[in-house]
Scaffold this motif. Structure first.
Motif, short mmCIF file in Angstrom:
data_model
loop_
_atom_site.label_atom_id
_atom_site.label_comp_id
_atom_site.label_asym_id
_atom_site.label_seq_id
_atom_site.Cartn_x
_atom_site.Cartn_y
_atom_site.Cartn_z
N LEU A 1 -6.94 8.36 -1.88
CA LEU A 1 -5.80 9.27 -1.76
C LEU A 1 -5.08 9.44 -3.09
CD1 LEU A 1 -3.94 10.92 0.17
CD2 LEU A 1 -2.63 8.83 0.46
N ALA A 2 -4.87 8.34 -3.79
CA ALA A 2 -4.15 8.39 -5.07
C ALA A 2 -5.06 8.84 -6.22
CB ALA A 2 -3.56 7.01 -5.39
N LEU B 1 0.80 -1.21 0.00
CA LEU B 1 0.00 0.00 0.00
C LEU B 1 0.84 1.27 0.00
CD1 LEU B 1 -2.85 -1.11 2.42
CD2 LEU B 1 -2.81 -1.16 -0.08
N SER B 2 1.90 1.32 0.79
CA SER B 2 2.72 2.53 0.82
C SER B 2 3.39 2.76 -0.53
CB SER B 2 3.77 2.43 1.93
OG SER B 2 4.62 1.32 1.72
N VAL C 1 -6.29 4.15 0.18
CA VAL C 1 -5.20 4.43 -0.76
C VAL C 1 -5.76 4.80 -2.13
CG1 VAL C 1 -3.24 3.41 -1.99
CG2 VAL C 1 -3.51 3.05 0.48
N ASN D 1 -8.04 -0.58 3.85
CA ASN D 1 -6.95 0.33 3.51
C ASN D 1 -6.81 0.53 2.00
OD1 ASN D 1 -6.33 0.75 6.21
ND2 ASN D 1 -4.98 -1.03 6.27
N VAL D 2 -7.26 -0.44 1.23
CA VAL D 2 -7.24 -0.31 -0.23
C VAL D 2 -8.12 0.86 -0.65
CG1 VAL D 2 -7.93 -1.43 -2.39
CG2 VAL D 2 -6.63 -2.71 -0.68
N VAL E 1 2.12 1.88 -3.48
CA VAL E 1 1.05 2.35 -4.37
C VAL E 1 0.76 3.82 -4.12
CG1 VAL E 1 -1.37 2.04 -5.05
CG2 VAL E 1 0.06 0.03 -4.58
N MET E 2 0.70 4.22 -2.85
CA MET E 2 0.43 5.62 -2.51
C MET E 2 1.42 6.56 -3.16
SD MET E 2 -0.81 6.04 1.43
CE MET E 2 0.70 5.44 2.12
N TRP F 1 -5.84 0.60 -10.67
CA TRP F 1 -4.93 -0.05 -9.73
C TRP F 1 -5.28 -1.53 -9.68
CZ3 TRP F 1 -5.37 0.71 -3.74
CH2 TRP F 1 -4.42 -0.10 -3.10
#
Length: 107
Positions: A60-61, A32-33, A57, A53-54, A35-36, A45
């Motif tokens: 956010l992205a 995840l980090s 993210v 969390n997916v 991908v961010m 994605w």
């Protein structure tokens, strides 16, 4: 190509609150980090991750959609969160590589 148009090419909708979002590329990753920091807005994605969390993210992205590969099922609570956050989530039985190849042929 729009997210909704992928439904005609081996992808199924899980959540589709913004099906008219355009896809301009893809990012494949499960960390995840990573991908961010590397996925860009309007990417699709491709992942096998299916926890809440997916959704965070993806939001956010600002990716156009999350594509869950290998038949991964999104839990109902995560699905509800994705709908609330307007995150498009698709699923496919294809492995990540095959999903990426199919996507690259379409966009």
């Amino acid at each position: 190509m729009t997210v909704e148009a992928l439904l005609q090419h081996g992808f199924q909708a899980v959540t589709l609150p913004e099906g008219n979002r355009e896809i301009d590329g893809a990012y494949i990753g499960d960390l995840l980090s990573w991908v961010m920091g590397r996925a860009t807005a309007d990417n699709a994605w491709i992942t096998i991750m299916s926890n809440v969390n997916v959704v965070a993210v993806a939001s956010l992205a600002d990716v156009s959609c999350v594509i869950l590969c290998e038949g991964v099922v999104l839990p109902e609570d995560v699905k509800a969160t994705a709908e609330q956050k307007n995150v498009n989530v698709l699923t496919t039985e294809m492995p990540a590589y095959q999903a990426a190849v199919r996507l690259s042929q379409l966009i």
